[in-house]
Design a protein around this motif. Structure first.
Motif, short mmCIF file in Angstrom:
data_model
loop_
_atom_site.label_atom_id
_atom_site.label_comp_id
_atom_site.label_asym_id
_atom_site.label_seq_id
_atom_site.Cartn_x
_atom_site.Cartn_y
_atom_site.Cartn_z
N GLU A 65 0.83 -1.21 0.00
CA GLU A 65 0.00 0.00 0.00
C GLU A 65 0.87 1.26 0.00
OE1 GLU A 65 -2.63 -0.69 3.36
OE2 GLU A 65 -4.27 -1.01 1.93
N ARG A 66 1.96 1.23 0.75
CA ARG A 66 2.85 2.39 0.77
C ARG A 66 3.48 2.61 -0.61
NH1 ARG A 66 6.12 1.05 4.71
NH2 ARG A 66 7.99 0.50 3.51
N TYR A 67 3.92 1.52 -1.25
CA TYR A 67 4.52 1.64 -2.58
C TYR A 67 3.50 2.19 -3.58
CZ TYR A 67 6.59 0.57 -7.06
OH TYR A 67 7.08 0.70 -8.34
N ALA A 68 2.27 1.65 -3.53
CA ALA A 68 1.23 2.11 -4.47
C ALA A 68 0.93 3.59 -4.27
CB ALA A 68 -0.03 1.27 -4.29
N ALA A 69 0.89 4.03 -3.01
CA ALA A 69 0.60 5.44 -2.73
C ALA A 69 1.72 6.35 -3.23
CB ALA A 69 0.39 5.64 -1.23
N GLU A 70 2.96 5.86 -3.17
CA GLU A 70 4.10 6.67 -3.59
C GLU A 70 4.33 6.64 -5.10
OE1 GLU A 70 7.25 5.02 -1.28
OE2 GLU A 70 6.65 6.04 0.58
N ASN A 71 3.61 5.75 -5.81
CA ASN A 71 3.79 5.60 -7.25
C ASN A 71 2.42 5.62 -7.95
OD1 ASN A 71 6.88 4.73 -7.70
ND2 ASN A 71 6.11 3.84 -5.79
N PRO A 72 1.74 6.76 -7.92
CA PRO A 72 0.38 6.83 -8.46
C PRO A 72 0.30 6.61 -9.97
CG PRO A 72 1.18 9.02 -7.90
CD PRO A 72 2.18 8.04 -7.35
N ASP A 73 1.43 6.69 -10.67
CA ASP A 73 1.40 6.46 -12.12
C ASP A 73 1.17 4.99 -12.46
OD1 ASP A 73 4.08 6.08 -11.02
OD2 ASP A 73 4.69 5.66 -13.08
N ILE A 74 1.37 4.10 -11.46
CA ILE A 74 1.10 2.67 -11.67
C ILE A 74 -0.28 2.39 -11.06
CG2 ILE A 74 1.90 0.32 -11.29
CD1 ILE A 74 4.70 1.38 -10.93
N LYS A 75 -1.25 2.19 -11.90
CA LYS A 75 -2.64 2.08 -11.45
C LYS A 75 -2.89 0.77 -10.73
CE LYS A 75 -7.40 2.43 -13.13
NZ LYS A 75 -8.26 2.59 -14.33
N VAL A 76 -3.53 0.83 -9.57
CA VAL A 76 -3.93 -0.37 -8.82
C VAL A 76 -5.24 -0.89 -9.41
CG1 VAL A 76 -4.55 -1.34 -6.58
CG2 VAL A 76 -2.80 0.47 -6.73
N VAL A 77 -5.22 -2.12 -9.91
CA VAL A 77 -6.40 -2.74 -10.52
C VAL A 77 -6.55 -4.15 -9.99
CG1 VAL A 77 -6.14 -1.38 -12.65
CG2 VAL A 77 -5.15 -3.67 -12.50
N PRO A 78 -7.76 -4.73 -10.01
CA PRO A 78 -7.92 -6.14 -9.65
C PRO A 78 -7.14 -7.02 -10.61
CG PRO A 78 -10.04 -5.01 -9.69
CD PRO A 78 -9.03 -4.07 -10.30
N LEU A 79 -6.64 -8.13 -10.11
CA LEU A 79 -5.76 -8.99 -10.90
C LEU A 79 -6.41 -9.43 -12.21
CD1 LEU A 79 -3.22 -10.70 -11.31
CD2 LEU A 79 -4.26 -12.47 -9.90
N HIS A 80 -7.68 -9.79 -12.17
CA HIS A 80 -8.31 -10.37 -13.35
C HIS A 80 -9.10 -9.36 -14.18
CE1 HIS A 80 -7.03 -14.29 -12.10
NE2 HIS A 80 -7.60 -14.13 -10.91
N SER A 81 -8.92 -8.07 -13.89
CA SER A 81 -9.58 -7.07 -14.73
C SER A 81 -8.77 -6.86 -15.99
CB SER A 81 -9.72 -5.74 -13.97
OG SER A 81 -8.45 -5.16 -13.81
N ALA A 82 -9.36 -6.19 -16.96
CA ALA A 82 -8.64 -5.90 -18.20
C ALA A 82 -7.52 -4.91 -17.90
CB ALA A 82 -9.59 -5.31 -19.24
N TYR A 83 -6.32 -5.21 -18.34
CA TYR A 83 -5.19 -4.33 -18.10
C TYR A 83 -5.25 -3.15 -19.07
CZ TYR A 83 -3.46 -8.64 -15.96
OH TYR A 83 -3.34 -9.78 -15.22
N PRO A 84 -5.03 -1.94 -18.59
CA PRO A 84 -5.00 -0.80 -19.51
C PRO A 84 -3.90 -0.99 -20.56
CG PRO A 84 -5.02 -0.08 -17.21
CD PRO A 84 -4.77 -1.56 -17.20
N ASP A 85 -4.20 -0.71 -21.82
CA ASP A 85 -3.22 -0.87 -22.89
C ASP A 85 -2.03 0.04 -22.67
OD1 ASP A 85 -4.74 -2.76 -24.13
OD2 ASP A 85 -5.70 -1.35 -25.51
N ASP A 86 -0.85 -0.59 -22.66
CA ASP A 86 0.42 0.15 -22.57
C ASP A 86 0.52 1.04 -21.33
OD1 ASP A 86 1.30 -0.96 -24.99
OD2 ASP A 86 0.18 0.55 -26.12
#
Length: 292
Positions: free
Chosen positions: A83-104
């Motif tokens: 959670e700390r890493y995700a908060a410090e790196n907002p350019d990497i979007k947190v998504v559910p594992l099995h959701s469609a990954y954003p292109d590129d």
């Protein structure tokens, strides 16, 4: 790069996990890929059959509760770090594992599974482009080392070992350790994703390391067919140790990554006698891709 879409990052504990997260995030950005962080909690019930003879039911219950408490603590600590890493790196979007990954677009997820690590992680690795693992410090974090070996021997995919300390920037200089074996060929194929955008690529070979198979010159020609310019340099063992010589050649090249085949001899033989794979696993300070 479309060749890399999913990266598995199993985190057994917080040991060397921060550096692995930083490396994994850099990979996700580089490839526009998804970083799937996985924490496996052992099932306390698996301890019961392993309990020593003569232990009472109450003693087994206490042992199971203690193991479950320790497991919960590891899970909490790893999730807090995530959670700390995700908060410090907002350019990497947190998504559910099995959701469609954003292109590129780089993305990340966190999943907890329960059961035996030796089964769950290799199974997940088989449907990942490669698995990134924290550096397995000798002795202290046996589970990390077992994770690395489980992926190497039971997934059919490459494993990338992160350095102990958080790296700065992207991988720019790649070394490929070549000895003509099927294992080094598999590592060469895995390294293409980085070599295609690297600033410099070098094929390292050694007479004491070479087995029957294609030469380093053949590898340079193969890379050229993929649009990759590389040179080939022969290194010498250091103190009659090929592993030391290989890492010394990487340092001389100022490499960010080493790709190599793992355990051309049996793992048992290498553990008893030493070997190139074992030396690199124990002492490398750069990112290492290994493949079987």
């Amino acid at each position: 790069m479309k060749d890399v879409r999913k990266i598995l990052l199993p985190l057994p504990s917080t040991s060397n996990a921060e550096a692995a997260l930083v490396r994994g995030g850099n990979f996700a950005r580089r490839f526009g890929a998804h970083l799937a962080v996985l924490h496996v909690r052992p099932d306390g019930r698996d301890i019961a059959p392993l309990a020593g003879e003569g232990m009472s039911g109450a003693m087994v219950e206490d042992l199971m509760r203690s193991a479950d408490h320790e497991s919960a603590r590891h899970a909490h600590d790893v999730h807090t770090l995530f959670e700390r890493y995700a908060a410090e790196n907002p350019d990497i979007k947190v998504v559910p594992l099995h959701s469609a990954y954003p292109d590129d677009a780089p993305s990340i997820s966190f999943t907890v599974a329960r059961g035996p690590e030796s089964e769950i992680i290799p199974a997940q690795a088989r449907l990942s482009d490669f698995t990134l693992v924290p550096h397995p410090d000798s002795g202290d974090e046996v589970s990390s080392s077992e994770t690395l070996h489980a992926v190497l021997f039971d997934s059919g995919r490459p494993v990338v070992m992160a350095p102990r300390t958080a790296p700065v920037g992207l991988i720019k200089r790649v070394c490929i350790g070549w000895n003509g074996t099927a294992e080094s060929s598999s590592a060469l194929r895995g390294a293409l994703a980085w070599a295609q955008t690297a600033e410099a690529v070098r094929v390292l070979h050694c007479g004491d390391y070479q087995r029957r198979g294609p030469s380093a010159k053949d590898v340079v020609e193969y890379l050229a067919a993929h649009g990759i310019k590389a040179d080939a340099v022969e290194f010498q063992p250091v103190e009659r140790d090929v592993g030391k010589g290989l890492l010394a050649a990487c340092r001389e090249f100022e490499a960010d990554m080493l790709a190599m085949g793992a355990y051309s001899h049996s793992r048992l033989r290498q553990l008893i006698l030493g070997g190139v794979t074992r030396h690199v696993l124990e002492t490398a300070s750069i990112t290492v891709l290994m493949s079987r």
